[in-house]
Scaffold this motif. Structure first.
Motif, short mmCIF file in Angstrom:
data_model
loop_
_atom_site.label_atom_id
_atom_site.label_comp_id
_atom_site.label_asym_id
_atom_site.label_seq_id
_atom_site.Cartn_x
_atom_site.Cartn_y
_atom_site.Cartn_z
N ALA A 30 40.72 26.68 35.37
CA ALA A 30 40.10 27.89 34.83
C ALA A 30 39.54 28.77 35.94
O ALA A 30 38.94 28.30 36.90
CB ALA A 30 39.00 27.52 33.85
N GLY A 31 39.79 30.07 35.80
CA GLY A 31 39.29 31.07 36.73
C GLY A 31 40.25 31.39 37.88
O GLY A 31 40.03 32.35 38.60
N ARG A 32 41.29 30.59 38.05
CA ARG A 32 42.28 30.84 39.11
C ARG A 32 43.47 31.56 38.51
O ARG A 32 43.72 31.50 37.31
CB ARG A 32 42.74 29.52 39.75
N TRP A 33 44.24 32.20 39.34
CA TRP A 33 45.35 33.05 38.91
C TRP A 33 46.69 32.38 39.16
O TRP A 33 46.84 31.60 40.09
CB TRP A 33 45.28 34.38 39.63
N GLU A 96 47.62 32.56 25.17
CA GLU A 96 47.44 31.11 25.32
C GLU A 96 47.05 30.76 26.75
O GLU A 96 47.74 31.16 27.68
CB GLU A 96 48.76 30.37 25.01
N ASP A 97 45.99 30.00 26.92
CA ASP A 97 45.57 29.42 28.20
C ASP A 97 45.21 30.43 29.28
O ASP A 97 45.08 30.07 30.44
CB ASP A 97 46.64 28.46 28.75
N HIS A 98 45.07 31.70 28.93
CA HIS A 98 44.67 32.74 29.88
C HIS A 98 43.59 33.60 29.23
O HIS A 98 43.57 33.76 28.01
CB HIS A 98 45.86 33.62 30.29
N ASP A 99 42.71 34.17 30.06
CA ASP A 99 41.69 35.06 29.52
C ASP A 99 41.73 36.46 30.12
O ASP A 99 41.00 37.34 29.68
CB ASP A 99 40.29 34.45 29.67
N GLU A 100 42.61 36.66 31.10
CA GLU A 100 42.73 37.99 31.70
C GLU A 100 44.11 38.11 32.35
O GLU A 100 44.66 37.14 32.86
CB GLU A 100 41.64 38.22 32.76
N LEU A 101 44.64 39.34 32.31
CA LEU A 101 45.89 39.67 32.99
C LEU A 101 45.64 40.85 33.90
O LEU A 101 44.81 41.70 33.60
CB LEU A 101 46.98 40.04 31.97
N ARG A 102 46.37 40.90 35.01
CA ARG A 102 46.29 42.04 35.92
C ARG A 102 47.67 42.37 36.46
O ARG A 102 48.42 41.48 36.85
CB ARG A 102 45.40 41.72 37.13
N TRP A 103 47.96 43.67 36.49
CA TRP A 103 49.16 44.15 37.17
C TRP A 103 48.75 44.45 38.60
O TRP A 103 47.84 45.23 38.84
CB TRP A 103 49.69 45.41 36.50
N LEU A 104 49.42 43.79 39.55
CA LEU A 104 49.07 43.92 40.96
C LEU A 104 50.17 44.70 41.71
O LEU A 104 51.33 44.30 41.69
CB LEU A 104 48.91 42.54 41.60
N GLY A 105 49.75 45.79 42.37
CA GLY A 105 50.68 46.52 43.22
C GLY A 105 50.92 45.75 44.50
O GLY A 105 50.23 44.76 44.79
N PRO A 106 51.91 46.18 45.30
CA PRO A 106 52.26 45.44 46.52
C PRO A 106 51.07 45.19 47.46
O PRO A 106 50.97 44.12 48.04
CB PRO A 106 53.30 46.34 47.19
N GLU A 108 48.02 44.70 46.55
CA GLU A 108 46.95 44.02 45.82
C GLU A 108 47.25 42.54 45.55
O GLU A 108 46.45 41.86 44.90
CB GLU A 108 46.72 44.70 44.46
N LEU A 109 48.38 42.03 46.03
CA LEU A 109 48.79 40.66 45.69
C LEU A 109 47.77 39.61 46.09
O LEU A 109 47.66 38.57 45.43
CB LEU A 109 50.14 40.34 46.34
N TRP A 110 47.01 39.86 47.13
CA TRP A 110 46.07 38.84 47.62
C TRP A 110 44.62 39.15 47.23
O TRP A 110 43.68 38.60 47.80
CB TRP A 110 46.22 38.66 49.13
N THR A 111 44.45 40.00 46.19
CA THR A 111 43.09 40.32 45.73
C THR A 111 42.63 39.37 44.62
O THR A 111 41.51 39.52 44.13
CB THR A 111 43.01 41.77 45.22
#
Length: 128
Positions: A30-33, A96-106, A108-111
């Protein structure tokens, strides 16, 4: 030799951005992406599992495009295979099994705080 459990991960792109999903379960993750996806069922092709998992977890229709070279060790007998995919229909929602989604630009991948098993896959995506 112990059989490995194959998991598929989607490098789901829309308008040049990659979708990342934050785990809400199990507790130790939980809390990891991660890249969204899930387990391949017995007799199921990886591409079909990817389409099914994205429908179940995110409520979207997607098309697998190409497999990312390599397999990524997730520990405890799990290995992940990743496909680049594109969104065909629907707006991703954490069902299911997730609480947030994010679209990451090139840039932003390591944010986000990726799960350790997903980090090599993200590197492979940026190198291929």
């Amino acid at each position: 030799m112990t059989d490995r459990i194959v998991v598929v991960g989607a490098a789901l792109y829309d308008d040049g951005r990659l979708l990342a999903a934050r785990r809400s379960a199990p507790e130790e993750l939980a809390g990891r992406w991660e890249l969204p996806g899930g387990k391949v069922e017995p007799g199921e092709r990886g591409e079909d599992a990817l389409v099914r998992e994205l429908r179940e977890e995110l409520g979207v229709e997607a098309e697998p495009l190409a497999r990312v070279p390599g397999e990524f060790d997730l520990g405890r007998g799990y290995v992940m295979r990743v496909w680049r995919a594109r969104l065909l229909a629907g707006e991703p929602k954490p069902l299911e099994d997730h609480d947030e989604l994010r679209w990451l630009g090139p840039g932003e991948l390591w944010t986000v705080d990726w799960l350790p098993g997903d980090i090599p896959a993200i590197h492979a995506l940026t190198e291929s």
